[in-house]
Design an enzyme around this catalytic site. Structure first.
Site, short mmCIF file in Angstrom:
data_model
loop_
_atom_site.label_atom_id
_atom_site.label_comp_id
_atom_site.label_asym_id
_atom_site.label_seq_id
_atom_site.Cartn_x
_atom_site.Cartn_y
_atom_site.Cartn_z
CD GLU A 47 123.68 91.35 30.22
OE1 GLU A 47 122.37 91.05 30.65
OE2 GLU A 47 124.67 91.03 31.10
CG ASN A 107 121.65 87.33 31.25
OD1 ASN A 107 123.31 87.77 32.19
ND2 ASN A 107 121.39 88.32 30.59
CG ASP A 137 120.25 90.79 33.72
OD1 ASP A 137 120.73 89.10 33.01
OD2 ASP A 137 120.02 91.70 34.49
#
Length: 599
Positions: A199, A283, A325
């Site tokens: 992230e 991801n 995601d």
């Protein structure tokens, strides 16, 4: 002794690393192998190398589970989410906490006394770059050592008897958003470890360290040139349609792979016969799919790698060009079952994308791909011949468009929880989420050490629960065909996973603070106990002096609990979790510790 290792998120001296991979295969760690096969102990977070998270202990069973009581408890003194479980090695138990990643050793002869503790000092600033709470998924054991990590990127080995630090290495750098939350995994003379941080645009890698010294053996990235991804010469030879060479750069625009995510912070499994270990890369970054055209290989991939060299034998990308995601780091469960009349080595995996996959773990061939819930709508199906999911364009997340009623949500219909397998009935008992979402993307620049997401989310219960307010379920799956046998619904996501014991019981925790036991045949609730705080780890079991115990960490948190633990109120905060779990604070409060139960 302290060794400094080049940061996994910044790159590596690839030439010298490949010189280090030319090592002689080591014999399996006989000590750890024996301990994981002894039901009296609990020496791995996954229960065993196969990742089956089960036990042959049966003293507690369907007939007497109603008489189970609390035996003793332990407070870690730390709040926030407590994922993972304690380990039992011999007559010792090893307990971990959330940040600052304290570790405690207690002797089961006198669990009221702490034999030793290890309490590291870390910069508080590390917490600001940890996505989705400051969790720790547990410690590992090997060669008389407790192997642990710190969120600040360090991996350590402690003497199991004294707590003395034997070695300490730096794996990743919080300054670029790379932290450690994963439980280390010990195989033979090797410690496997991955960093978190997709992230924040961290480039994912799996790292292998020498168990005795902490020296780096090899490092294999999820994205980039083939020599850095560490592909074997015959990579995907049995399934060339999955893709083979050059794709770690060609399926990205420009140099986007350098900040492309694909971190692994979940669970590993190991097959000693094939000498392969299995895990999932996560991801791609950023979440906004418009900013990274292409399939974005090899994020979202199930990997089979040689333990000694790190070379990938095969890789199967579950969600090419992920746009939701659906980080694919979840548990891998290894079984041997007949396929077309021939006993076959299999790997089963419930992905965040809502699909239960079963593959031949030797060749990577796809055998089963079934939705875990009829609410899954991002895919119509998975084409078994090509392995590619058939998307429903109605639920895409393209720019200048707000996607609604997307199922699963970014939390997935399965997340970090460890699930349990019953080899006799060939049933997998899974703790699932039942959450859907709205998704609106936006553009943003990459800045090292800052969140690199590019989407605003709203989450809410899925559509087909009994009252349409349920966000979790325990579901039993027949692994021979991927079909569901029974379902037990829960108000909140079943985040921590399950444990199966041969007494016919399925154990699990709930976010609102209960530990429960179900009848494995039909999902009927037979027992429950309210713990001091919500549970987001999976229960474990062991036996001591002829008596079976079930242990469970408590301490609400993790992604579902970020609103509660950080006192957030904006529904879109916590990447959408705050709105979905706004009622959680009415059922539990923060805590941190261990409960142990027995008859």
């Amino acid at each position: 002794m302290k060794r400094k290792i080049v940061n996994a998120g910044l790159g590596a001296a690839i030439g010298s690393l490949f010189a280090l991979t030319l090592v002689q295969p080591a014999m399996a760690d006989e000590d750890l192998t024996k301990r994981q096969q002894d039901p009296n102990q609990w020496a791995l977070q996954t229960g065993n190398y196969e990742g089956q998270h089960n036990s042959t202990l049966s003293q507690i069973n369907k007939g007497n589970v109603k008489n189970v009581k609390a035996a003793w408890s332990f407070s870690t003194g730390v709040l926030h989410g407590h994922e993972g479980a304690p380990l039992v090695v011999g007559d010792m138990m090893y307990i971990h906490s959330a940040f600052p990643n304290n570790t405690f050793a207690v002797n089961l002869n006198d669990p009221g006394k702490i034999v030793w503790s290890h309490k590291p000092k870390q910069e508080a600033s590390v917490k600001s770059v940890m996505c989705c709470d400051i969790v720790d998924r547990g410690v590992a054991y090997g060669a008389g050592q407790i192997v642990k990590k710190q969120a600040d990127g360090h991996l350590l080995a402690l003497d199991a008897k004294t707590g003395k630090v034997n070695w300490k290495v730096e794996v990743c750098d919080p300054k670029v958003g790379s932290t450690l939350t994963q439980a280390p995994f010990v195989v033979k003379d090797t410690v496997l470890m991955g960093c978190s941080g997709a992230e924040l645009g961290v480039r994912g890698a799996v790292n292998a360290f020498d168990l005795k010294t902490g020296a780096l053996k090899w490092r294999s990235f999820a994205t980039g040139p083939d020599e850095e991804v560490n592909l074997a010469k015959d990579f995907n030879k049995d399934n060339p349609h999955y893709g083979q060479f050059g794709l770690g750069t060609k399926t990205w625009e420009g140099d986007a792979w350098k900040i492309g995510g694909g971190t692994n912070w979940g669970w590993y499994a190991y097959d000693p016969k094939l000498n392969l270990f299995y895990y999932g890369s996560g991801n791609p970054a950023p979440w906004n799919e418009t900013m990274r055209p292409g399939d974005n290989k090899w994020t979202m991939t199930i990997w089979a790698r040689d333990v000694d060299t790190g070379k990938a034998k095969w890789g199967y990308q579950k969600t090419p060009h992920d746009e939701w995601d659906f980080a694919g780091v979840n548990q891998m469960v290894l079984t041997d079952q007949p396929v077309n009349g021939k006993m076959t080595p299999l790997l089963s995996h419930i992905d965040r994308n809502g699909i239960l996959y079963t593959l031949n773990r030797d060749t990577g061939g796809l055998i089963v791909a079934e939705k875990v819930d009829p609410a899954v709508n991002v895919f119509k199906k998975v084409d078994l011949k090509s392995g590619v999911p058939v998307r429903d364009p109605e639920f895409s997340t393209k720019m200048d468009h707000k996607g609604t009623n997307i199922c699963p949500s970014a939390m997935g219909f399965h997340n970090q929880g460890l699930d349990a397998y019953d080899p006799e009935s060939r049933t997998l008992y899974a703790g699932l989420n039942h959450i859907c979402m709205d998704w609106e993307p936006f553009m943003l620049p990459y800045r090292a050490g800052q969140f690199f997401v590019g989407a605003t989310l709203a989450m809410y219960p899925g559509p087909n629960g009994p009252t349409k307010t349920e966000m979790g379920q325990i579901r039993a799956f027949d692994l021979t065909n991927g079909k569901a046998k029974w379902t037990k619904w829960e108000k909140f996501a079943a985040w921590g996973g399950t444990l199966y014991t041969k007494g016919g019981l399925v154990w699990y925790n709930t976010l609102d603070g209960h530990i429960k036991a179900l009848d494995n045949a039909n999902g009927k609730e037979l027992w429950k106990f309210k713990m001091p705080s919500g549970g987001i780890g999976a229960p474990m079991t062991y036996s001591f002096k002829g008596k079976q115990y079930v242990g469970s960490m408590y301490g609400v948190g993790g992604w579902p609990g970020v609103g509660l633990v950080f006192d957030l109120t904006d529904p879109s905060a916590g990447l959408g979790a705050v709105g979905a779990f706004k009622e959680l604070q009415e059922h539990t409060n923060m805590g941190g510790g261990l409960m142990v139960f027995s008859l």
